[in-house]
Design a protein around this motif. Structure first.
Motif, PDB file in Angstrom:
ATOM      1  N   THR A  10      35.105  29.822   0.658  1.00 35.27           N
ATOM      2  CA  THR A  10      34.014  29.042   1.247  1.00 35.27           C
ATOM      3  C   THR A  10      34.510  28.384   2.528  1.00 35.27           C
ATOM      4  O   THR A  10      35.578  27.779   2.553  1.00 35.27           O
ATOM      5  N   ASP A  11      33.715  28.530   3.591  1.00 38.52           N
ATOM      6  CA  ASP A  11      34.117  27.953   4.881  1.00 38.52           C
ATOM      7  C   ASP A  11      33.149  26.860   5.320  1.00 38.52           C
ATOM      8  O   ASP A  11      32.988  26.587   6.503  1.00 38.52           O
ATOM      9  N   LEU A  12      32.478  26.231   4.340  1.00 41.05           N
ATOM     10  CA  LEU A  12      31.499  25.198   4.661  1.00 41.05           C
ATOM     11  C   LEU A  12      32.191  23.867   4.957  1.00 41.05           C
ATOM     12  O   LEU A  12      33.255  23.573   4.405  1.00 41.05           O
ATOM     13  N   PRO A  13      31.588  23.063   5.806  1.00 43.47           N
ATOM     14  CA  PRO A  13      32.153  21.728   6.052  1.00 43.47           C
ATOM     15  C   PRO A  13      31.987  20.838   4.822  1.00 43.47           C
ATOM     16  O   PRO A  13      31.138  21.096   3.962  1.00 43.47           O
ATOM     17  N   ALA A  14      32.801  19.817   4.727  1.00 44.80           N
ATOM     18  CA  ALA A  14      32.700  18.877   3.613  1.00 44.80           C
ATOM     19  C   ALA A  14      31.297  18.290   3.549  1.00 44.80           C
ATOM     20  O   ALA A  14      30.647  18.089   4.571  1.00 44.80           O
ATOM     21  N   ALA A  15      30.819  18.059   2.329  1.00 44.52           N
ATOM     22  CA  ALA A  15      29.494  17.498   2.056  1.00 44.52           C
ATOM     23  C   ALA A  15      28.361  18.488   2.277  1.00 44.52           C
ATOM     24  O   ALA A  15      27.181  18.120   2.248  1.00 44.52           O
ATOM     25  N   ALA A  16      28.663  19.776   2.495  1.00 39.14           N
ATOM     26  CA  ALA A  16      27.608  20.789   2.586  1.00 39.14           C
ATOM     27  C   ALA A  16      26.885  20.873   1.242  1.00 39.14           C
ATOM     28  O   ALA A  16      27.439  20.542   0.191  1.00 39.14           O
ATOM     29  N   LYS A  17      25.623  21.333   1.300  1.00 38.51           N
ATOM     30  CA  LYS A  17      24.804  21.385   0.093  1.00 38.51           C
ATOM     31  C   LYS A  17      24.796  22.810  -0.468  1.00 38.51           C
ATOM     32  O   LYS A  17      24.395  23.751   0.207  1.00 38.51           O
ATOM     33  N   ILE A  18      25.246  22.962  -1.729  1.00 39.48           N
ATOM     34  CA  ILE A  18      25.321  24.271  -2.379  1.00 39.48           C
ATOM     35  C   ILE A  18      24.364  24.294  -3.564  1.00 39.48           C
ATOM     36  O   ILE A  18      24.379  23.403  -4.411  1.00 39.48           O
ATOM     37  N   LEU A  19      23.521  25.341  -3.605  1.00 43.86           N
ATOM     38  CA  LEU A  19      22.659  25.542  -4.761  1.00 43.86           C
ATOM     39  C   LEU A  19      23.422  26.364  -5.793  1.00 43.86           C
ATOM     40  O   LEU A  19      23.901  27.456  -5.502  1.00 43.86           O
ATOM     41  N   TYR A  20      23.539  25.841  -6.990  1.00 41.73           N
ATOM     42  CA  TYR A  20      24.132  26.597  -8.083  1.00 41.73           C
ATOM     43  C   TYR A  20      23.360  26.293  -9.355  1.00 41.73           C
ATOM     44  O   TYR A  20      23.290  25.146  -9.780  1.00 41.73           O
ATOM     45  N   ALA A  21      22.751  27.339  -9.954  1.00 43.61           N
ATOM     46  CA  ALA A  21      21.908  27.134 -11.134  1.00 43.61           C
ATOM     47  C   ALA A  21      22.568  27.658 -12.409  1.00 43.61           C
ATOM     48  O   ALA A  21      21.924  27.723 -13.451  1.00 43.61           O
ATOM     49  N   GLY A  22      23.826  28.071 -12.329  1.00 39.25           N
ATOM     50  CA  GLY A  22      24.523  28.594 -13.497  1.00 39.25           C
ATOM     51  C   GLY A  22      25.170  27.506 -14.332  1.00 39.25           C
ATOM     52  O   GLY A  22      24.936  26.307 -14.115  1.00 39.25           O
ATOM     53  N   LYS A  23      26.006  27.925 -15.264  1.00 44.88           N
ATOM     54  CA  LYS A  23      26.587  26.983 -16.227  1.00 44.88           C
ATOM     55  C   LYS A  23      28.112  26.885 -16.135  1.00 44.88           C
ATOM     56  O   LYS A  23      28.745  26.247 -16.973  1.00 44.88           O
ATOM     57  N   ARG A  24      28.704  27.512 -15.128  1.00 45.21           N
ATOM     58  CA  ARG A  24      30.163  27.448 -15.022  1.00 45.21           C
ATOM     59  C   ARG A  24      30.604  26.102 -14.457  1.00 45.21           C
ATOM     60  O   ARG A  24      29.878  25.453 -13.710  1.00 45.21           O
ATOM     61  N   ASP A  25      31.802  25.733 -14.816  1.00 47.37           N
ATOM     62  CA  ASP A  25      32.391  24.506 -14.275  1.00 47.37           C
ATOM     63  C   ASP A  25      32.940  24.800 -12.884  1.00 47.37           C
ATOM     64  O   ASP A  25      33.859  25.610 -12.721  1.00 47.37           O
ATOM     65  N   LEU A  26      32.361  24.166 -11.861  1.00 47.46           N
ATOM     66  CA  LEU A  26      32.797  24.418 -10.489  1.00 47.46           C
ATOM     67  C   LEU A  26      34.037  23.608 -10.114  1.00 47.46           C
ATOM     68  O   LEU A  26      34.535  23.709  -8.993  1.00 47.46           O
ATOM     69  N   GLY A  27      34.501  22.817 -11.056  1.00 42.41           N
ATOM     70  CA  GLY A  27      35.768  22.123 -10.869  1.00 42.41           C
ATOM     71  C   GLY A  27      35.827  21.275  -9.611  1.00 42.41           C
ATOM     72  O   GLY A  27      34.923  20.506  -9.290  1.00 42.41           O
ATOM     73  N   GLY A  28      36.916  21.472  -8.850  1.00 45.09           N
ATOM     74  CA  GLY A  28      37.217  20.609  -7.718  1.00 45.09           C
ATOM     75  C   GLY A  28      36.219  20.653  -6.593  1.00 45.09           C
ATOM     76  O   GLY A  28      36.146  19.698  -5.808  1.00 45.09           O
ATOM     77  N   ASP A  41      15.186  21.556   0.203  1.00 37.56           N
ATOM     78  CA  ASP A  41      15.463  21.576   1.641  1.00 37.56           C
ATOM     79  C   ASP A  41      16.938  21.273   1.919  1.00 37.56           C
ATOM     80  O   ASP A  41      17.575  20.499   1.205  1.00 37.56           O
ATOM     81  N   GLY A  42      17.446  21.896   2.970  1.00 40.56           N
ATOM     82  CA  GLY A  42      18.784  21.579   3.420  1.00 40.56           C
ATOM     83  C   GLY A  42      19.901  22.285   2.690  1.00 40.56           C
ATOM     84  O   GLY A  42      21.070  21.917   2.853  1.00 40.56           O
ATOM     85  N   VAL A  43      19.569  23.336   1.889  1.00 44.98           N
ATOM     86  CA  VAL A  43      20.628  24.082   1.195  1.00 44.98           C
ATOM     87  C   VAL A  43      21.398  24.925   2.214  1.00 44.98           C
ATOM     88  O   VAL A  43      20.814  25.643   3.017  1.00 44.98           O
ATOM     89  N   ASP A  44      22.713  24.812   2.200  1.00 48.74           N
ATOM     90  CA  ASP A  44      23.557  25.562   3.140  1.00 48.74           C
ATOM     91  C   ASP A  44      24.033  26.894   2.570  1.00 48.74           C
ATOM     92  O   ASP A  44      24.308  27.830   3.315  1.00 48.74           O
ATOM     93  N   LEU A  45      24.152  26.967   1.240  1.00 51.14           N
ATOM     94  CA  LEU A  45      24.672  28.175   0.607  1.00 51.14           C
ATOM     95  C   LEU A  45      24.136  28.255  -0.816  1.00 51.14           C
ATOM     96  O   LEU A  45      24.052  27.252  -1.514  1.00 51.14           O
TER      97      LEU A  45
END
Length: 318
Positions: A10-28, A41-45
């Motif tokens: 991932t090359d997004l800047p800090a505080a970017a907005k990510i849509l994730y609707a799954g159940k995995r632990d995204l950790g850090g 609105d405002g989803v970056d990825l």
């Protein structure tokens, strides 16, 4: 496309907005990015799992023009999801993902994904040769050979007759309370590569149109789809025959190579299974042939498989 751990690709800047609707632990990454669960609105990825819902989120991201990546590997493109518009399955146009984030997947799944890519890429190049966008099958054959060595990455493939057949077999299996899996996808790819090769070699001209009444009955009975199959015009059929005949030599070279590569990858796939392939695909071959036969009625699209049906050849050929 990039592959690696999620934090690395991932090359997004800090505080970017990510849509994730799954159940995995995204950790850090939750500490670095804002995670949401809907297409606000405002989803970056958009981050998609490589399971049954991944295809749906990849489609939604493409529709909205939002970048997306896959939390896993390429099997998202032959996942268990069939996309519907009302009561009809439809062809999902999907952009290329930004990346595949590494997942703990079996080697067999990775090879099945390569087989899927090989077929879709061959059909894409086949169409380019047929329409004179490309005059030479050698470059496509070289790219297909590269899949065996891992030295060449083929472009993101468009849909294909394999995509149609996968949809049909998924629906049939769902009705029979069975699971569509990598075995199913590999069997279909090898079956269709042989069918394409034989059809292009023979180019049969069938005097009878496909039996659309029988197909409408089968659509309802086996796939739960109530609609009349589409029919091609005589002009469309004649024009396609002309294009195929004009480029027959190049197309044969391409599909011979595609079948060779898919057969070699299939052997590798079987060797990667704990059973070494014993019993793989047994009892499913007739269903695979039937679904290839019916696939253009389940999901109509401009593929060689659809033309085999439109020409009347599929009724006695597949």
């Amino acid at each position: 496309m990039k592959k690696g751990e999620l934090s690395d690709v991932t090359d997004l800047p800090a505080a970017a907005k990510i849509l994730y609707a799954g159940k995995r632990d995204l950790g850090g990454i939750r500490r670095k990015y804002r995670i949401c669960g809907d297409m606000s609105d405002g989803v970056d990825l958009v981050l998609c799992d490589d399971d049954g819902e991944g295809l749906l989120w990849a489609y939604k991201a493409t529709e909205k023009g939002i970048r997306y990546g896959v939390l896993g590997d390429e099997n998202v493109f032959y996942s268990h999801k069939v996309l519907w518009r009302g009561t009809e399955p439809f062809w999902a146009e999907i952009a290329a993902p930004e990346f595949f984030a590494a997942a703990d997947r079996p080697e067999s799944d990775r090879i099945a994904a390569l087989i899927h890519f090989a077929f879709c890429y061959a059909e894409h190049e086949s169409h380019r040769i047929e329409t004179r966008l490309c005059r030479d099958a050698a470059q496509a054959s070289e790219a297909l050979d590269g899949l065996l060595s891992g030295s060449v990455s083929v472009p993101f493939p468009a849909g294909s007759g394999l995509t149609q057949a996968q949809t049909a077999l998924r629906l049939l299996k769902k009705k029979e309370n069975e699971i569509f899996d990598a075995d199913s996808s590999v069997l279909l790819a090898l079956t269709l590569a042989k069918v394409y090769n034989i059809f292009i070699d023979i180019l049969p001209r069938v005097p009878f149109a496909p039996d659309l009444g029988a197909r409408a009955f089968a659509l309802k009975e086996f796939f739960g789809i109530k609609r009349a199959p589409k029919a091609a015009s005589e002009y469309e059929i004649g024009r396609r025959y002309y294009l195929l005949k004009r480029s027959r030599g190049e197309l044969l070279a391409l599909w011979n190579k595609a079948e060779e590569v898919i057969a070699a990858l299939t052997e590798r796939y079987l060797d990667s299974l704990p059973s070494l392939g014993y019993g793989s695909g047994e009892g499913e071959k007739e269903n695979a042939k039937f679904c290839a036969f019916m696939a253009p009625d389940v999901l109509y699209a401009d593929t060689l498989l659809t033309f085999i049906r439109d020409s009347g050849a599929a009724d006695g050929f597949i």
